[in-house]
Design a protein around this motif. Sequence first.
Motif, PDB file in Angstrom:
ATOM      1  N   ARG A  44       0.886  -1.099  -0.056  1.00 42.37           N
ATOM      2  CA  ARG A  44       0.057  -0.022   0.200  1.00 42.37           C
ATOM      3  C   ARG A  44       0.998   1.366   0.046  1.00 42.37           C
ATOM      4  O   ARG A  44       1.689   1.334   0.878  1.00 42.37           O
ATOM      5  CB  ARG A  44      -0.749  -0.028   1.223  1.00 42.37           C
TER       6      ARG A  44
ATOM      7  N   ALA B  30       0.247  -4.096   4.120  1.00 42.58           N
ATOM      8  CA  ALA B  30      -1.069  -4.289   4.864  1.00 42.58           C
ATOM      9  C   ALA B  30      -2.249  -4.631   4.175  1.00 42.58           C
ATOM     10  O   ALA B  30      -2.044  -4.546   2.563  1.00 42.58           O
ATOM     11  CB  ALA B  30      -1.231  -2.818   5.407  1.00 42.58           C
TER      12      ALA B  30
ATOM     13  N   ILE C 217      -4.777   0.573   4.050  1.00 44.05           N
ATOM     14  CA  ILE C 217      -4.627   1.909   4.999  1.00 44.05           C
ATOM     15  C   ILE C 217      -6.040   2.566   5.254  1.00 44.05           C
ATOM     16  O   ILE C 217      -6.700   3.102   4.376  1.00 44.05           O
ATOM     17  CB  ILE C 217      -3.625   2.967   4.136  1.00 44.05           C
TER      18      ILE C 217
ATOM     19  N   LEU D 148      -3.665   1.032  10.290  1.00 45.94           N
ATOM     20  CA  LEU D 148      -3.477  -0.007   9.283  1.00 45.94           C
ATOM     21  C   LEU D 148      -4.260  -1.291   9.571  1.00 45.94           C
ATOM     22  O   LEU D 148      -4.221  -1.414  10.657  1.00 45.94           O
ATOM     23  CB  LEU D 148      -2.028  -0.039   9.192  1.00 45.94           C
TER      24      LEU D 148
ATOM     25  N   ASP E 158      -6.280  -3.062  14.823  1.00 46.59           N
ATOM     26  CA  ASP E 158      -5.433  -2.214  13.720  1.00 46.59           C
ATOM     27  C   ASP E 158      -4.006  -1.962  14.435  1.00 46.59           C
ATOM     28  O   ASP E 158      -3.855  -1.850  15.623  1.00 46.59           O
ATOM     29  CB  ASP E 158      -6.049  -0.931  13.385  1.00 46.59           C
TER      30      ASP E 158
END
Length: 436
Positions: free
Chosen positions: A67, A82, A85, A99, A106
């Motif tokens: 990402r 990830a 985002i 993330l 997260d």
Amino acid sequence: SLTNAVDFQMFSHRKICMTLQRRLVSLAATMCLALGSVSDVVAQGNDEYPEWMQEAMARETRSMGKRKFKALDGSFESSLRALKIKTKEDYDWGTYLVLDIGADADAGCYLYSDSLSITELLKALAQSTLDETLKANNATLGTKTITQLDFDHAEGHPFYIIEHLYTADQKDQTIAGQTRAASAYIDGFYVGCTHSELGYTKTFKKMFVSLVENAEVVTATDNTRLYRELQVLRIDRQPIGYAMTTIERDAEGDILTASDVVTIAAVDADTLATSETYSSEWTHPDGQLINAFETSAENGNLMMDLTLNLNDDAQWLVAGEVQQKDFETVLDPEATLASTLDALDAIRQLTRDDGLQTVTLSTWSPDLDPSTVSEFRIEEVAGVAGTPTAMISIGPLRLRTEFDEDGMATEQKMRLGGSEIVSERVWFEGKAPELE
């Protein structure tokens, strides 16, 4: 939100490393807790975890795409591993990312353009992550143990990762969880990431390493970088930190040599000890010293902050603070102080001239004694065939040093008590200048 939980003004001064010849002298956004009964963990200790806990700690996210993102007004960009985002928020201190890494909780990442401390940032993020997790779950800390403390580098950028396993009291049950934090220094920028959940240790590291190794930055400087290197510091083969040296030339042709030395170690199961020193010096192209600066801290407390300048009488004046007390002295006027570039030139002469065996210089080494001039002695010794080797003596310390063909140290070893301290160059770019 963790962004409100940490006062990052505590990192107001930059405290990092030493010059070449003194390298070895100074040695969540969204968070959750994995719940369950762990009374048997407390009783048995950390050697044997219940089956549910072992399964939770083994969880990982198998596949995460890259990402891309930009931050800090476009001066920092990278791509990280990830699933998503979720948010990117800009503040006056920097940028914050939320993330999705495939866990219930997260991960959060922080990017700063201010001068911070990589070790104090790590400690603050680790503590704040734990505090916020306990608060969110209305729990009281029981035990806390460091289960991982790693140092590594990616593309010449040093980073640390720390992980804690803890137990906490929540109403009538005991719960357990893991928190992890990471910090990195990337060409004048600082990055920190956090996560709080049992498992996902490798997932978190994969995300953080990808962020660091893919980073591209734009630094606001008019200087031309000539050379940069990263040395890993080890005690008895255990990595404890790094030394980074950068050499730049300004528009007038003068040379800035800046060095950072950072160490961190676990004192006991839940306590870290940190040491950081930053030093710099300006020299003319011929190596003549213009001025020097050094500041050092231990466990976030400023221990020394000194400058070296010529006074009106053309004498070298040392002024500043040592252990929070004013300090001022004039060095021996008969001594001609050598700069880092002078020391490098002497090493080059020694390794290139078969008839030269020993070189002695006078240096200012505040790590040893800021009030006096120290003798810096380089003596060529037998080494591995084809590898220039010398014994460097500075004060009471002796460092066996191997050099490359350009006179740059590739490995230094020093005995201290029953331990061996090693500094090994693991990355470099550019070329240090020759004296003009």
